[in-house]
Design a protein around this motif. Sequence first.
Motif, short mmCIF file in Angstrom:
data_model
loop_
_atom_site.label_atom_id
_atom_site.label_comp_id
_atom_site.label_asym_id
_atom_site.label_seq_id
_atom_site.Cartn_x
_atom_site.Cartn_y
_atom_site.Cartn_z
N THR A 81 -8.85 12.69 3.47
CA THR A 81 -9.31 11.61 2.60
C THR A 81 -9.47 12.23 1.25
O THR A 81 -9.26 13.69 1.07
N THR A 82 -9.47 11.55 0.08
CA THR A 82 -9.81 12.10 -1.24
C THR A 82 -11.04 12.73 -1.26
O THR A 82 -11.25 13.33 -2.19
N HIS A 83 -11.81 12.54 -0.45
CA HIS A 83 -13.48 13.14 -0.25
C HIS A 83 -13.29 13.88 0.89
O HIS A 83 -14.52 14.28 1.46
N GLY A 84 -12.26 14.85 1.41
CA GLY A 84 -12.18 15.58 2.45
C GLY A 84 -11.98 15.08 3.80
O GLY A 84 -11.56 13.71 3.70
N GLN A 85 -12.17 15.51 4.74
CA GLN A 85 -11.79 15.21 6.05
C GLN A 85 -12.80 14.02 6.48
O GLN A 85 -14.08 14.33 6.38
N LYS A 86 -12.51 12.94 6.91
CA LYS A 86 -13.40 11.87 7.50
C LYS A 86 -12.94 11.31 8.85
O LYS A 86 -11.86 11.21 9.21
N SER A 87 -14.12 10.99 9.54
CA SER A 87 -13.95 10.53 10.89
C SER A 87 -14.74 9.32 10.99
O SER A 87 -15.76 9.12 10.46
N LEU A 88 -14.34 8.44 12.24
CA LEU A 88 -14.86 7.01 12.26
C LEU A 88 -16.44 7.39 12.67
O LEU A 88 -17.40 6.63 12.04
N SER A 89 -16.61 8.45 13.37
CA SER A 89 -18.08 8.87 13.68
C SER A 89 -18.97 9.18 12.62
O SER A 89 -20.33 9.07 12.75
N ASP A 90 -18.44 9.39 11.37
CA ASP A 90 -19.08 9.91 10.18
C ASP A 90 -20.08 8.62 9.70
O ASP A 90 -20.92 8.79 9.10
N TYR A 91 -19.42 7.48 10.05
CA TYR A 91 -20.11 6.36 10.04
C TYR A 91 -21.18 5.47 10.76
O TYR A 91 -21.40 4.49 10.53
N THR A 92 -21.23 6.29 11.82
CA THR A 92 -22.28 5.84 12.69
C THR A 92 -23.59 5.37 12.13
O THR A 92 -24.16 6.39 11.59
N LEU A 147 -17.29 1.93 2.01
CA LEU A 147 -15.75 1.49 1.90
C LEU A 147 -15.06 2.70 2.10
O LEU A 147 -15.36 3.79 1.85
N LEU A 148 -13.96 2.43 2.77
CA LEU A 148 -12.91 3.49 3.07
C LEU A 148 -11.51 2.86 3.09
O LEU A 148 -11.23 2.13 3.76
N GLY A 149 -10.77 3.24 2.01
CA GLY A 149 -9.39 2.79 1.76
C GLY A 149 -8.62 3.68 2.53
O GLY A 149 -8.69 4.64 3.20
N LEU A 150 -7.11 3.32 2.50
CA LEU A 150 -6.09 3.61 3.28
C LEU A 150 -4.71 3.33 2.65
O LEU A 150 -4.65 2.03 2.34
N SER A 151 -3.71 4.22 2.68
CA SER A 151 -2.29 4.03 2.37
C SER A 151 -1.50 5.09 3.01
O SER A 151 -1.93 6.26 3.27
N ILE A 152 -0.14 4.74 3.20
CA ILE A 152 0.71 5.75 3.71
C ILE A 152 1.13 6.62 2.54
O ILE A 152 2.28 6.70 2.24
N ASP A 153 0.32 7.26 1.76
CA ASP A 153 0.47 8.14 0.62
C ASP A 153 -0.12 9.15 0.81
O ASP A 153 -1.13 9.37 1.65
N HIS A 183 -2.91 9.80 -4.06
CA HIS A 183 -4.28 8.99 -4.37
C HIS A 183 -5.03 9.33 -5.52
O HIS A 183 -5.64 8.59 -6.00
N ILE A 184 -5.03 10.91 -5.58
CA ILE A 184 -5.93 11.39 -6.59
C ILE A 184 -5.40 10.94 -8.09
O ILE A 184 -6.16 10.40 -8.96
N ALA A 185 -4.14 11.06 -8.17
CA ALA A 185 -3.46 10.62 -9.42
C ALA A 185 -3.52 9.06 -9.65
O ALA A 185 -3.99 8.70 -10.93
N TRP A 186 -3.61 8.27 -8.67
CA TRP A 186 -3.91 6.78 -8.90
C TRP A 186 -5.25 6.65 -9.16
O TRP A 186 -5.48 5.56 -10.13
N ALA A 197 -5.40 9.60 3.39
CA ALA A 197 -3.89 9.79 3.04
C ALA A 197 -3.23 9.78 4.66
O ALA A 197 -3.23 10.69 5.51
N ASP A 198 -2.54 8.46 4.97
CA ASP A 198 -2.14 8.43 6.37
C ASP A 198 -0.66 8.61 6.26
O ASP A 198 0.13 7.61 6.81
N LEU A 199 -0.16 9.85 6.10
CA LEU A 199 1.32 10.06 5.92
C LEU A 199 2.05 9.91 7.23
O LEU A 199 3.10 9.59 7.32
N ASP A 200 1.19 10.28 8.46
CA ASP A 200 1.92 10.19 9.74
C ASP A 200 1.71 8.78 10.24
O ASP A 200 2.09 8.45 11.44
#
Length: 216
Positions: free
Chosen positions: A25-36, A74-80, A85-88, A106-109
């Motif tokens: 992500t734009t804030h480094g790697q994130k996992s769902l478990s980070d939001y427990t 909040l956590l956004g997502l797009s296939i970019d 994302h940073i430029a936007w 950044a969900d490119l895959d």
Amino acid sequence: MQAQAETQPVMPQLNRPAPGFTAKTTHGQKSLSDYTGRWLVLFAHPADFTPVCTTEFSGFATRADQFAELNCDLLGLSIDSVHAHIAWKRSIKDNFGVEIPFPIIADLDMKVANAYGMIQPGASDTAAVRATFVIDPEGVLRAMLYYPMTNGRSVDEVLRLVKSLQTSDAHGVATPENWIPGEPVIVPPPNTAEGAEARKDEGYEYTDWYFCKKTL
């Protein structure tokens, strides 16, 4: 010759564990478990540098403090890419004066998008539709909202929904249409004939045995 069946998106299920993920992500790697231990609103948009998405991200950004007050991230997502994302984000700040404070996956895959059913073949095979997921502090998926490519979602409705879910959890009640905090809530109906007979005298705002309200 029979036409090949269209591949259907895999859909997550309400009140089941939300699909786990680890993503850049734009804030480094994130996992769902980070939001427990916190509520999470995960929301997808079709693409960076698109006008409807820009209004939505600005809407989430300007209400980020209100979500935070609800112990909700909040956590956004797009296939970019992250760089897109940073430029936007910088463009939104420069052109609209809005700082985007939350991470964007950044969900490119398309792994996260596919796991959450964000790829809808009827709308697009290469972009995530406007999907929103509310996940509770235990990692359980509590609500899903899907919007078409052409129409922006209501951030106020997502905020209201989180408040409604938290109220239902805290007080064991339901909330009526367009409920906002401070308004009466719906008391669950009794499950026995004896309970239905007694309901009228239990001190609620009574309409019928199955429809009663109270003020919290």
